[in-house]
Design a protein around this motif. Structure first.
Motif, PDB file in Angstrom:
ATOM      1  N   MET A   1       0.841  -1.183   0.000  1.00 25.26           N
ATOM      2  CA  MET A   1       0.000   0.000   0.000  1.00 25.26           C
ATOM      3  C   MET A   1       0.890   1.251   0.000  1.00 25.26           C
ATOM      4  SD  MET A   1      -3.229   0.885   0.099  1.00 25.26           S
ATOM      5  CE  MET A   1      -4.007  -0.549   0.826  1.00 25.26           C
ATOM      6  N   LEU A  13      -6.701   6.329  -1.889  1.00 26.93           N
ATOM      7  CA  LEU A  13      -6.108   5.006  -1.729  1.00 26.93           C
ATOM      8  C   LEU A  13      -5.426   4.613  -3.030  1.00 26.93           C
ATOM      9  CD1 LEU A  13      -8.848   2.992   0.218  1.00 26.93           C
ATOM     10  CD2 LEU A  13      -6.741   4.014   1.084  1.00 26.93           C
ATOM     11  N   SER A  15      -3.856   1.475  -4.983  1.00 29.95           N
ATOM     12  CA  SER A  15      -3.794   0.016  -4.975  1.00 29.95           C
ATOM     13  C   SER A  15      -2.376  -0.446  -5.213  1.00 29.95           C
ATOM     14  CB  SER A  15      -4.721  -0.549  -6.051  1.00 29.95           C
ATOM     15  OG  SER A  15      -4.579  -1.939  -6.150  1.00 29.95           O
ATOM     16  N   LYS A  23      -8.635   5.101  -5.741  1.00 34.61           N
ATOM     17  CA  LYS A  23     -10.025   5.329  -5.371  1.00 34.61           C
ATOM     18  C   LYS A  23     -10.083   6.482  -4.389  1.00 34.61           C
ATOM     19  CE  LYS A  23     -14.147   2.905  -3.789  1.00 34.61           C
ATOM     20  NZ  LYS A  23     -14.867   3.170  -5.021  1.00 34.61           N
ATOM     21  N   ILE A  54      -5.944   5.410   6.195  1.00 39.68           N
ATOM     22  CA  ILE A  54      -6.121   4.685   4.928  1.00 39.68           C
ATOM     23  C   ILE A  54      -6.637   3.280   5.211  1.00 39.68           C
ATOM     24  CG2 ILE A  54      -4.927   3.833   2.888  1.00 39.68           C
ATOM     25  CD1 ILE A  54      -2.940   6.117   3.273  1.00 39.68           C
ATOM     26  N   TYR A  55      -6.101   2.647   6.238  1.00 38.98           N
ATOM     27  CA  TYR A  55      -6.511   1.280   6.587  1.00 38.98           C
ATOM     28  C   TYR A  55      -7.989   1.249   6.967  1.00 38.98           C
ATOM     29  CZ  TYR A  55      -7.158  -2.896   9.393  1.00 38.98           C
ATOM     30  OH  TYR A  55      -7.640  -4.064   9.918  1.00 38.98           O
ATOM     31  N   GLU A  58     -10.227   1.637   3.867  1.00 40.26           N
ATOM     32  CA  GLU A  58     -10.268   0.417   3.065  1.00 40.26           C
ATOM     33  C   GLU A  58     -11.102  -0.656   3.768  1.00 40.26           C
ATOM     34  OE1 GLU A  58      -7.229  -2.643   0.761  1.00 40.26           O
ATOM     35  OE2 GLU A  58      -6.434  -1.069   2.092  1.00 40.26           O
ATOM     36  N   ARG A  59     -11.009  -0.717   5.075  1.00 43.30           N
ATOM     37  CA  ARG A  59     -11.796  -1.706   5.834  1.00 43.30           C
ATOM     38  C   ARG A  59     -13.297  -1.430   5.690  1.00 43.30           C
ATOM     39  NH1 ARG A  59     -14.012  -1.127  10.775  1.00 43.30           N
ATOM     40  NH2 ARG A  59     -14.558  -3.023  11.940  1.00 43.30           N
ATOM     41  N   GLU A  61     -14.744   0.094   3.212  1.00 43.25           N
ATOM     42  CA  GLU A  61     -15.159  -0.252   1.848  1.00 43.25           C
ATOM     43  C   GLU A  61     -15.333  -1.755   1.690  1.00 43.25           C
ATOM     44  OE1 GLU A  61     -16.178  -0.069  -2.160  1.00 43.25           O
ATOM     45  OE2 GLU A  61     -16.269   1.365  -0.497  1.00 43.25           O
ATOM     46  N   ASN A  62     -14.451  -2.566   2.293  1.00 43.56           N
ATOM     47  CA  ASN A  62     -14.587  -4.028   2.233  1.00 43.56           C
ATOM     48  C   ASN A  62     -15.866  -4.495   2.930  1.00 43.56           C
ATOM     49  OD1 ASN A  62     -12.168  -4.255   0.849  1.00 43.56           O
ATOM     50  ND2 ASN A  62     -10.955  -4.603   2.704  1.00 43.56           N
TER      51      ASN A  62
END
Length: 514
Positions: A1, A13, A15, A23, A54-55, A58-59, A61-62
């Motif tokens: 990352m 973010l 990828s 994104k 950032i983490y 992303e979490r 979004e998942n």
């Protein structure tokens, strides 16, 4: 990352894969999952720039994508559909459970706290602990004489349902002699008996079941159960009277240890309790008549005559009483003290009614009722081999040529009583875990009334089951069901139909039928 681009305060973010566009999340539209989400819905909330790492972004979004996926395949709806529907019938749960309140005297303050000089005081008396019960007084006996038959689970002053009276007085006018099935056919019949998916289980009494019985009518299944608190419940399997076919009465105040329908008059249900009373159920008069009464300690009874007018009872003190129902009053005709500390079970020979079998401490004795005198109490025959206390002993229902005993030494024994010799020979011994502890009723092996060679008994094994054995010790069938999660300590077969009844420690009855 890769590190985030923080220009303009907008987190981006990147990828790890090459060729993927970064994104972006705007501060005003970050989709945060709602714990009570439905379908593809979420909750938008504003966040300050840089408040989420950032983490964390992303979490979130998942989580959102996982929720969308689960909603698309309708997994949550399928989970709700897989939940089994509850099939419990009978008495409803009550919030006002029995509660005990312990009242203690106020604690005495020390002389130092009271700023008094020390002096020699006698030791305080031990406080008397007084207990109050909300619903009932444990040892308050019912008044002498008939008691009104009023269901406690129905409205006050409500009469008995007419369908109960019709079913109660139903008698099979035509009694056809049926040939006894062979063992193979009998096993097939047992395998066809199952617990009904709808209505096969019902809460009939409030507390632990001590005794059960089938009404002898064959058109419908009417069952009775007695519990630890003195309650007697009636359950009509194909009816909605009371609480889904259940009516509850309270003719006693202590455990109903034994009950049986009269063989000559099926409308007569007799119930015996530790409170020292034996009562007869008269549905036509809607009363519980008092048949026999002592101070306390009644344990068991059986019919001594073919017309069921004479009874034999046993109590905790080693006494056996002969009671004639035709004699006015509630006393006995004769009382006989046996050479034993207690009488756990009495049973009368089905053919030769003068023979009474008594389960004593560790010996089963058979007496001749005509020879029971104050000076002579010699048994006609005795059944040896038990090393601990005996829970039950019963003659085979047709001929009386066999006796099955249940003992706490974890053995079920079958004896040959075709000839009453001084020492009855032992035929078979079946090892079985019979240790139930203090919270379960004792396991008792009971004959199938339709056969002279097979009996049923509950089991402590897991998964829970009820087992049927042949007199040779061969297991014929095990009744099991996913809904049967407790020990069915008390069991009974229907006298004419293919039906089996079992009761547990929470007041529920399970019925297996074909």
């Amino acid at each position: 990352m890769k590190p985030a681009n923080t220009e303009s305060g907008i987190p981006v973010l990147h990828s790890a894969k090459e060729g993927c566009k970064p994104k972006k999340f705007t501060p005003d539209e970050v989709l945060v999952p709602n714990p009570s989400f439905k379908e593809n819905q979420g909750t938008k909330r504003k966040i300050q720039p840089g408040s989420l790492s950032i983490y964390e972004l992303e979490r979130l979004e998942n989580i959102r994508q996982n929720q969308v996926f689960l909603s698309s395949i309708k997994l949550l709806e399928a989970k709700q559909d897989l939940k089994p529907e509850k099939t419990q019938r009978g008495l409803k749960r009550q919030n006002n459970k029995v509660a005990w309140t312990e009242i203690l005297p106020p604690r005495t303050k020390s002389l130092r706290i009271q700023k008094k000089e020390a002096e020699r005081l006698p030791l305080p008396l031990e406080p008397h602990r007084i207990y109050y019960e909300v619903e009932r007084i444990e040892h308050a006996r019912k008044p002498e004489g008939p008691i009104s038959m009023e269901p406690i689970n129905m409205e006050e002053d409500s009469s008995l349902p007419p369908e109960l009276l019709k079913l109660w007085t139903e008698v099979d006018l035509i009694k056809e002699e049926k040939e006894e099935l062979g063992l193979e056919e009998y096993r097939s019949t047992l395998k066809s008996m199952e617990l009904s998916e709808i209505g096969g289980v019902a809460k009939v009494v409030k507390s632990r079941i001590f005794s059960v019985a089938f009404h002898p009518c064959s058109s419908r299944l009417l069952m009775a159960a007695g519990d630890k608190l003195g309650g007697v419940g009636l359950w009509n399997l194909d009816s909605d009277m009371g609480d889904e076919g259940v009516l509850l009465f309270e003719p006693h105040v202590q455990p109903v240890a034994c009950m049986a329908f009269s063989r000559s008059h099926p409308t007569d249900l007799l119930t015996l309790s530790y409170d020292g009373t034996l009562r007869s159920t008269d549905v036509e008069k809607a009363v519980f008549d008092e048949v026999y009464r002592i101070k306390d300690g009644l344990r068991t009874f059986d019919f001594l005559s073919h017309d069921c007018s004479t009874l034999v009872t046993g109590d905790w003190y080693g006494d056996v009483a002969i009671v004639d129902r035709r004699t006015p009053g509630t006393s006995h005709e004769s009382l006989h003290s046996l050479d034993t500390k207690t009488v756990r079970c009495v049973h009368v020979h089905p053919v030769q009614k003068q023979y009474i079998m008594v389960a004593e401490n560790s010996i089963v004795s058979i007496y001749d009722a005509r020879c029971l005198k104050a000076s002579s109490r010699e048994p006609v025959s005795q059944l040896y081999g038990h090393s601990k206390s005996i829970s039950s002993a019963y003659f085979s229902p047709g001929t009386g040529n066999r006796v099955v005993t249940t003992c706490l030494d974890n053995n079920i024994r079958i004896y040959d009583t075709s000839e009453l010799t001084s020492r009855a020979p032992l035929l078979t011994s079946i090892q079985q875990n019979l240790y139930t502890g203090r919270w379960l009723s004792k396991l008792q092996a009971m004959w199938d009334p339709k056969r002279d060679d097979c009996f049923v008994v509950g089991s402590m094994q897991r998964p829970r089951r009820v087992q049927v054995f042949h007199e040779s010790g061969q297991l014929q069938h095990s009744f099991q069901d996913p809904e049967m999660t407790t020990v069915l300590s008390v069991t009974a077969f229907h006298p004419t139909r293919n039906a089996l009844l079992g009761g547990n420690a929470s007041g529920r009855l399970y019925v297996f039928t074909d």
